[in-house]
Design a protein around this motif. Sequence first.
Motif, PDB file in Angstrom:
ATOM      1  N   CYS A   1       9.004  32.198  13.949  1.00  0.00           N
ATOM      2  CA  CYS A   1       9.748  32.916  14.976  1.00  0.00           C
ATOM      3  C   CYS A   1      10.106  31.965  16.118  1.00  0.00           C
ATOM      4  O   CYS A   1       9.244  31.282  16.665  1.00  0.00           O
ATOM      5  CB  CYS A   1       8.919  34.085  15.495  1.00  0.00           C
ATOM      6  SG  CYS A   1       9.717  34.967  16.855  1.00  0.00           S
TER       7      CYS A   1
ATOM      8  N   CYS B   1       8.165  33.482  19.556  1.00  0.00           N
ATOM      9  CA  CYS B   1       6.705  33.526  19.747  1.00  0.00           C
ATOM     10  C   CYS B   1       5.941  32.635  18.777  1.00  0.00           C
ATOM     11  O   CYS B   1       4.715  32.578  18.838  1.00  0.00           O
ATOM     12  CB  CYS B   1       6.204  34.963  19.639  1.00  0.00           C
ATOM     13  SG  CYS B   1       6.117  35.566  17.930  1.00  0.00           S
TER      14      CYS B   1
ATOM     15  N   CYS C   1      10.216  37.132  14.258  1.00  0.00           N
ATOM     16  CA  CYS C   1       9.229  38.033  13.675  1.00  0.00           C
ATOM     17  C   CYS C   1       9.665  39.468  13.976  1.00  0.00           C
ATOM     18  O   CYS C   1      10.532  39.690  14.826  1.00  0.00           O
ATOM     19  CB  CYS C   1       7.839  37.743  14.232  1.00  0.00           C
ATOM     20  SG  CYS C   1       7.644  38.297  15.938  1.00  0.00           S
TER      21      CYS C   1
ATOM     22  N   CYS D   1       9.684  40.430  17.739  1.00  0.00           N
ATOM     23  CA  CYS D   1      10.685  39.798  18.613  1.00  0.00           C
ATOM     24  C   CYS D   1      12.114  40.096  18.175  1.00  0.00           C
ATOM     25  O   CYS D   1      13.060  39.689  18.844  1.00  0.00           O
ATOM     26  CB  CYS D   1      10.474  38.290  18.643  1.00  0.00           C
ATOM     27  SG  CYS D   1       8.884  37.785  19.334  1.00  0.00           S
TER      28      CYS D   1
HETATM   29 ZN   LIG Z   1       8.082  36.556  17.459  1.00  0.00          ZN
END
Ligand SMILES: [Zn+2]
Length: 189
Positions: free
Chosen positions: A139, A142, A177, A180
Amino acid sequence: MEERVGRLHVIAGCMSSGKTGELIRLLSRHAVIGDSMVIYKHAVDSRDGCMARSRLGTEMEARVVDRPDRIAGDGFRVVGIEEAQFFGDGLVPVVRGLLADGNHVYVTGLNQDFRGEPFGVMPVIMSLADELTLLTAICQKCHGVATRTQRIIDGSPAPWDSPLILVGGADYYEARCPDCHEVPGRPVA
Ligand SMILES: [Zn+2]
């Protein structure tokens, strides 16, 4: 060589999950034993011209086509098809025909569109697979495990109702992800 039905290996995953790199790795095993091979990629993906190129720096020559019926075995034993989500339902009979002719077929594609919905013909192609590889990315927000493709238009998350394919638009994509992944305007289920 005896008549045999070919095998279908599908490599699915989100943006930046290494699908092309995995395709080239899988095909390189066939090169070792002298299998002839060809890669087709959809004309929508104009990156890199007539090459299938991975972030690992590996590459193979590819034929650029705009319709599934331009994909043919042409005497090659192994056929790779990149970005299958762009080809539409007509890809299914083409892949089945290649398998019936004994070709080993490798297909890559985005399993989900930018909304997180099944992308085009990919769910059907995945259901026909003899072997399925589902790749993940990291991701970009994050650093978690990314399974989704985030679309950004003019610096903001693309809304649900933006067109699926924006030709020449100011949009780009990144791996996210599920936490997010942002799709403003998603209808409430
Ligand atoms: Zn993420």
